[in-house]
Design a protein around this motif. Structure first.
Motif, PDB file in Angstrom:
ATOM      1  N   LEU A  96       0.656  -1.133   0.165  1.00 47.28           N
ATOM      2  CA  LEU A  96       0.026   0.201   0.162  1.00 47.28           C
ATOM      3  C   LEU A  96       0.893   1.207   0.087  1.00 47.28           C
ATOM      4  CD1 LEU A  96      -2.641  -1.095   3.375  1.00 47.28           C
ATOM      5  CD2 LEU A  96      -2.851  -0.740   0.604  1.00 47.28           C
ATOM      6  N   PRO A  97       0.857   2.523  -0.788  1.00 43.21           N
ATOM      7  CA  PRO A  97       1.041   3.582  -0.298  1.00 43.21           C
ATOM      8  C   PRO A  97       0.980   3.927   1.155  1.00 43.21           C
ATOM      9  CG  PRO A  97      -1.234   3.881  -1.023  1.00 43.21           C
ATOM     10  CD  PRO A  97      -0.806   2.688  -1.256  1.00 43.21           C
ATOM     11  N   ILE A  98       0.979   3.329   2.157  1.00 43.01           N
ATOM     12  CA  ILE A  98       1.360   3.863   3.372  1.00 43.01           C
ATOM     13  C   ILE A  98       1.495   2.501   4.262  1.00 43.01           C
ATOM     14  CG2 ILE A  98      -0.745   5.446   3.384  1.00 43.01           C
ATOM     15  CD1 ILE A  98      -1.867   3.063   5.073  1.00 43.01           C
ATOM     16  N   THR A  99       2.498   2.803   5.378  1.00 40.46           N
ATOM     17  CA  THR A  99       2.694   2.096   5.675  1.00 40.46           C
ATOM     18  C   THR A  99       2.598   1.822   7.581  1.00 40.46           C
ATOM     19  OG1 THR A  99       5.291   1.189   6.401  1.00 40.46           O
ATOM     20  CG2 THR A  99       5.240   3.460   6.432  1.00 40.46           C
ATOM     21  N   PRO A 100       2.648   0.639   8.187  1.00 39.44           N
ATOM     22  CA  PRO A 100       2.650   0.893   9.297  1.00 39.44           C
ATOM     23  C   PRO A 100       3.745   1.165  10.643  1.00 39.44           C
ATOM     24  CG  PRO A 100       2.707  -1.273   9.519  1.00 39.44           C
ATOM     25  CD  PRO A 100       2.511  -0.463   8.048  1.00 39.44           C
ATOM     26  N   LEU A 101       3.158   1.925  11.670  1.00 38.91           N
ATOM     27  CA  LEU A 101       4.288   2.517  12.868  1.00 38.91           C
ATOM     28  C   LEU A 101       4.410   1.163  13.307  1.00 38.91           C
ATOM     29  CD1 LEU A 101       3.371   5.819  13.024  1.00 38.91           C
ATOM     30  CD2 LEU A 101       5.151   4.473  12.014  1.00 38.91           C
ATOM     31  N   ARG A 102       6.170   0.807  14.168  1.00 36.31           N
ATOM     32  CA  ARG A 102       6.071  -0.161  14.745  1.00 36.31           C
ATOM     33  C   ARG A 102       5.747   0.295  16.914  1.00 36.31           C
ATOM     34  NH1 ARG A 102       6.720  -5.584  12.645  1.00 36.31           N
ATOM     35  NH2 ARG A 102       7.735  -5.190  11.091  1.00 36.31           N
ATOM     36  N   LEU A 103       4.666  -0.140  17.228  1.00 37.67           N
ATOM     37  CA  LEU A 103       5.016   1.069  19.038  1.00 37.67           C
ATOM     38  C   LEU A 103       5.451  -0.279  19.954  1.00 37.67           C
ATOM     39  CD1 LEU A 103       1.784   3.111  18.547  1.00 37.67           C
ATOM     40  CD2 LEU A 103       3.617   3.614  17.368  1.00 37.67           C
ATOM     41  N   THR A 104       5.702   0.856  20.848  1.00 38.64           N
ATOM     42  CA  THR A 104       5.836  -0.003  21.857  1.00 38.64           C
ATOM     43  C   THR A 104       4.466  -0.376  23.000  1.00 38.64           C
ATOM     44  OG1 THR A 104       6.467   2.049  23.239  1.00 38.64           O
ATOM     45  CG2 THR A 104       8.424   0.716  21.893  1.00 38.64           C
TER      46      THR A 104
END
Length: 303
Positions: free
Chosen positions: A255-263
């Protein structure tokens, strides 16, 4: 009571006028009016409110229209059953999908179904929970695939959990946050947010996610009812949006977006299929649900 009378009543109720219903059914206005008057005489009740600007259903008319939709749906299922018995697997699958399930899960299941049953007709429309329940009850659609924010309870419909998913903040691939490590949810509070949905309510996943983490939902946001537009805003601007993780799984092209990896642990969100009981579903619809069951583990966060 005749099926044609029920069909005519439902057409008038949907169209809001006898004139438009006559066009939709390719019948004369007088024929439609006469059939509804005969139905009212048989039931000894008024089914329509008639006014100069159009017509609307009475309480009795609304109840009968709802049942008429179910009757038409059951007749369609009966035809499908007979076709299957005779060896010609045809039929219709009418699916109501939420925008996020339309990106990944539903297309995969439908492609698999059409490979095995090419003669099956598929109709897809988009809606979200709980607005998708009304067309299910009326018999306008057979199956709804959507995200559920709460435990599902209904006297007429059944649900089956497909994926225990969770949401994740997503940004454009060039967003400055993608270069940061050890991000927590509180680091995103002052960002510009796009909230996807028809409105922000107490049950909205966005509000739940903020409040579970001890924050009030952001005041300065873009609330967008179009998922396509919301994606475009995130892709082309420095916005953050919550999406289910399954959107990013099992895709050949990103996708043209990406997930953020959160703690920070994120809010769980169930993806389910809702329908009338399986014994009331046409064979083609049952097979579609089976395909959903096969696809779900492939994109589950637990796999």
């Amino acid at each position: 009571m005749k099926l044609t009378q029920l069909r005519n009543l439902r057409a008038v109720a949907d169209a809001g006028s006898v004139r438009q219903a006559s066009r939709d059914l390719n019948l004369s206005q007088s024929a439609i009016t006469k059939s509804i008057q005969m139905l009212e005489a048989e039931l000894d009740t008024k089914l329509l409110h008639r006014a100069s600007h159009g017509v609307s259903t009475t309480a009795s008319g609304e109840a009968l229209v709802a049942r008429a939709g179910i009757i038409e749906s059951e007749l369609k299922n009966a035809r499908d059953d007979i076709a299957r018995i005779e060896g010609a697997f045809t039929g219709d699958v009418r699916v109501c999908v939420s925008p996020t399930t339309a990106i990944n899960m539903v297309p995969k299941a439908l492609i698999n179904l059409k490979r095995r049953r090419p003669a099956v007709n598929v109709k897809i429309e988009e809606n979200v929970y709980p607005d998708n329940l009304a067309p299910l009850r009326r018999g306008d659609v057979d199956v709804a695939v959507c995200m559920l924010p709460e435990k599902f309870k209904d006297d007429d419909l059944v649900s089956e959990v497909l994926i225990e998913d969770e949401v994740t903040p997503a940004v454009s691939v060039g967003h400055p946050l993608t270069r940061k490590r050890d991000l927590a949810f509180e680091d995103l509070i002052d960002e510009d947010w796009v909230l996807f949905g028809q409105s922000i309510s107490d049950h909205a996943i966005h509000e739940q996610t903020f409040r579970v983490n001890g924050f009030e939902p952001p005041v300065s946001t873009v609330v967008c009812a179009s998922f396509t537009c919301a994606l475009a805003l995130v892709e082309n601007g420095n916005y953050v949006m919550l999406v289910p993780k399954q959107v990013f799984r099992g895709r050949v092209r990103g996708l043209p977006i990406t997930p953020l990896r959160l703690t920070t642990p994120m809010q769980p969100w169930t993806i389910a299929v809702i329908s009338r009981p399986s014994n009331l579903l046409a064979p083609a619809c049952q097979e579609f649900v089976d395909e959903l069951r096969k696809v779900a583990p492939l994109i589950s966060i637990k796999s």
